[in-house]
Design a protein around this motif. Structure first.
Motif, PDB file in Angstrom:
ATOM      1  N   MET A   1       0.702  -1.244   0.048  1.00 49.68           N
ATOM      2  CA  MET A   1       0.010  -0.052  -0.094  1.00 49.68           C
ATOM      3  C   MET A   1       0.917   1.290   0.042  1.00 49.68           C
ATOM      4  O   MET A   1       1.873   1.385   0.503  1.00 49.68           O
ATOM      5  CB  MET A   1      -1.028   0.179   1.335  1.00 49.68           C
ATOM      6  N   LYS A   2       0.439   2.262  -0.867  1.00 47.95           N
ATOM      7  CA  LYS A   2       1.278   3.546  -0.949  1.00 47.95           C
ATOM      8  C   LYS A   2       0.209   4.644  -0.498  1.00 47.95           C
ATOM      9  O   LYS A   2      -0.743   4.902  -0.845  1.00 47.95           O
ATOM     10  CB  LYS A   2       1.625   3.546  -2.333  1.00 47.95           C
ATOM     11  N   ILE A   3       0.959   5.533   0.570  1.00 42.69           N
ATOM     12  CA  ILE A   3       0.040   6.570   1.228  1.00 42.69           C
ATOM     13  C   ILE A   3       0.752   7.909   0.879  1.00 42.69           C
ATOM     14  O   ILE A   3       2.206   7.939   0.995  1.00 42.69           O
ATOM     15  CB  ILE A   3       0.075   6.107   2.647  1.00 42.69           C
ATOM     16  N   VAL A   4       0.240   9.038   0.428  1.00 40.71           N
ATOM     17  CA  VAL A   4       0.738  10.202   0.291  1.00 40.71           C
ATOM     18  C   VAL A   4       0.570  11.132   1.542  1.00 40.71           C
ATOM     19  O   VAL A   4      -0.683  11.120   1.642  1.00 40.71           O
ATOM     20  CB  VAL A   4       0.492  10.899  -1.095  1.00 40.71           C
ATOM     21  N   VAL A   5       1.283  11.880   2.124  1.00 43.59           N
ATOM     22  CA  VAL A   5       0.969  12.583   3.196  1.00 43.59           C
ATOM     23  C   VAL A   5       1.653  14.109   2.980  1.00 43.59           C
ATOM     24  O   VAL A   5       2.747  14.231   2.663  1.00 43.59           O
ATOM     25  CB  VAL A   5       1.784  12.108   4.392  1.00 43.59           C
ATOM     26  N   PHE A   6       0.413  14.933   2.710  1.00 39.98           N
ATOM     27  CA  PHE A   6       0.762  16.364   2.807  1.00 39.98           C
ATOM     28  C   PHE A   6       0.783  16.809   4.170  1.00 39.98           C
ATOM     29  O   PHE A   6       0.016  16.662   4.950  1.00 39.98           O
ATOM     30  CB  PHE A   6      -0.474  17.281   1.937  1.00 39.98           C
ATOM     31  N   GLY A   7       1.749  17.987   4.357  1.00 41.68           N
ATOM     32  CA  GLY A   7       1.790  18.536   5.681  1.00 41.68           C
ATOM     33  C   GLY A   7       2.697  17.530   6.864  1.00 41.68           C
ATOM     34  O   GLY A   7       1.916  17.407   7.970  1.00 41.68           O
ATOM     35  N   PRO A   8       3.477  16.707   6.386  1.00 47.73           N
ATOM     36  CA  PRO A   8       4.173  15.618   7.371  1.00 47.73           C
ATOM     37  C   PRO A   8       5.061  16.325   8.354  1.00 47.73           C
ATOM     38  O   PRO A   8       5.088  15.727   9.483  1.00 47.73           O
ATOM     39  CB  PRO A   8       5.027  15.073   6.489  1.00 47.73           C
ATOM     40  N   VAL A  32       5.122  15.062   1.170  1.00 43.71           N
ATOM     41  CA  VAL A  32       5.312  16.404   0.542  1.00 43.71           C
ATOM     42  C   VAL A  32       5.224  17.572   0.964  1.00 43.71           C
ATOM     43  O   VAL A  32       4.281  17.709   2.147  1.00 43.71           O
ATOM     44  CB  VAL A  32       4.079  16.425  -0.502  1.00 43.71           C
ATOM     45  N   ALA A  33       6.309  18.161   1.142  1.00 42.63           N
ATOM     46  CA  ALA A  33       6.309  19.422   1.744  1.00 42.63           C
ATOM     47  C   ALA A  33       7.309  20.592   1.083  1.00 42.63           C
ATOM     48  O   ALA A  33       7.599  20.216   0.154  1.00 42.63           O
ATOM     49  CB  ALA A  33       7.198  19.326   3.211  1.00 42.63           C
TER      50      ALA A  33
END
Length: 214
Positions: A1-8, A32-33
């Protein structure tokens, strides 16, 4: 599973990232930041991107995600609605346009598109637009968030608030369970949604977040 996190790098984002990296079902996490951050796991890839109003340049890296956690946020204090809109609404909608999979938007207790309060109205409008997408989408509305595992808020007044009121958390959990959660419970609930959990509601308050985390 691949998860993208904005605001890490924010408090909620740190919690979501930690729980995603700990979960054996998650193979890859793309954070992503705007600036660099320490990468502590071989499962994590960090992407530096400046313009969150246009994610097209990084679309190839995130489009195939199984889930997206939008944890970006900014305090509304001292901001006009025009200044508050980009991070809270525009960037979230752009992320939903580009990133694939289940979309989880971090809102806040009290969000309401018909509210006379600016931040609540903007968040409520954003919630409604995201929930209308033709894809799995959920909203988490945490109230008071207890930071755990060394996680701290980047906002100074919030850091003071948490340090002053930490002793009240057990009392608040008993008296107002709909308003209290923690960074790890919130993160685990978001990962559960990414893994296909189907709660009875699509807008989760703190008690529902905690229930899903368990």
């Amino acid at each position: 599973m691949k998860i993208v996190v904005f605001g890490p790098t924010g408090m909620v984002g740190q919690g979501a990232l930690r729980e995603a990296l700990l979960d054996p079902a998650v193979d890859s996490v793309v954070t992503v930041a705007r600036s660099a951050m320490p990468v502590t796991s071989p499962k994590q890839r960090h992407v530096v991107h400046a313009d969150f109003g246009d994610l097209s340049p990084i679309a190839a890296e995130v489009a195939d995600a199984d889930a997206c956690f939008f944890c970006m946020g900014v305090t509304s204090a001292g901001l006009t609605e025009a200044e508050y809109m980009p991070v809270t609404h525009d960037y979230a909608v752009e992320a939903a346009r580009v990133v694939g999979g289940t979309f989880v938007y971090v809102s806040g207790e009290g969000a309401d598109a018909s509210s006379n309060t600016m931040w609540a109205r903007v968040k409520g409008r954003t919630e409604n637009e995201l929930l209308a997408l033709d894809r799995p989408a959920f909203v988490v509305r945490p109230g008071f968030i207890q930071p755990r595992h060394g996680i701290t808020s980047r906002t100074r007044i919030y850091r003071y608030l948490y340090s002053w009121t930490g002793w009240l958390i057990p009392v608040l959990r008993r008296l107002a369970p709909k308003f209290v959660t923690s960074t790890d419970e919130l993160g685990r609930a978001m990962v559960a949604l990414a893994k296909g959990a189907q709660p009875t509601v699509r807008v989760l308050r703190s008690d529902e977040i905690n229930r899903l985390a368990r």
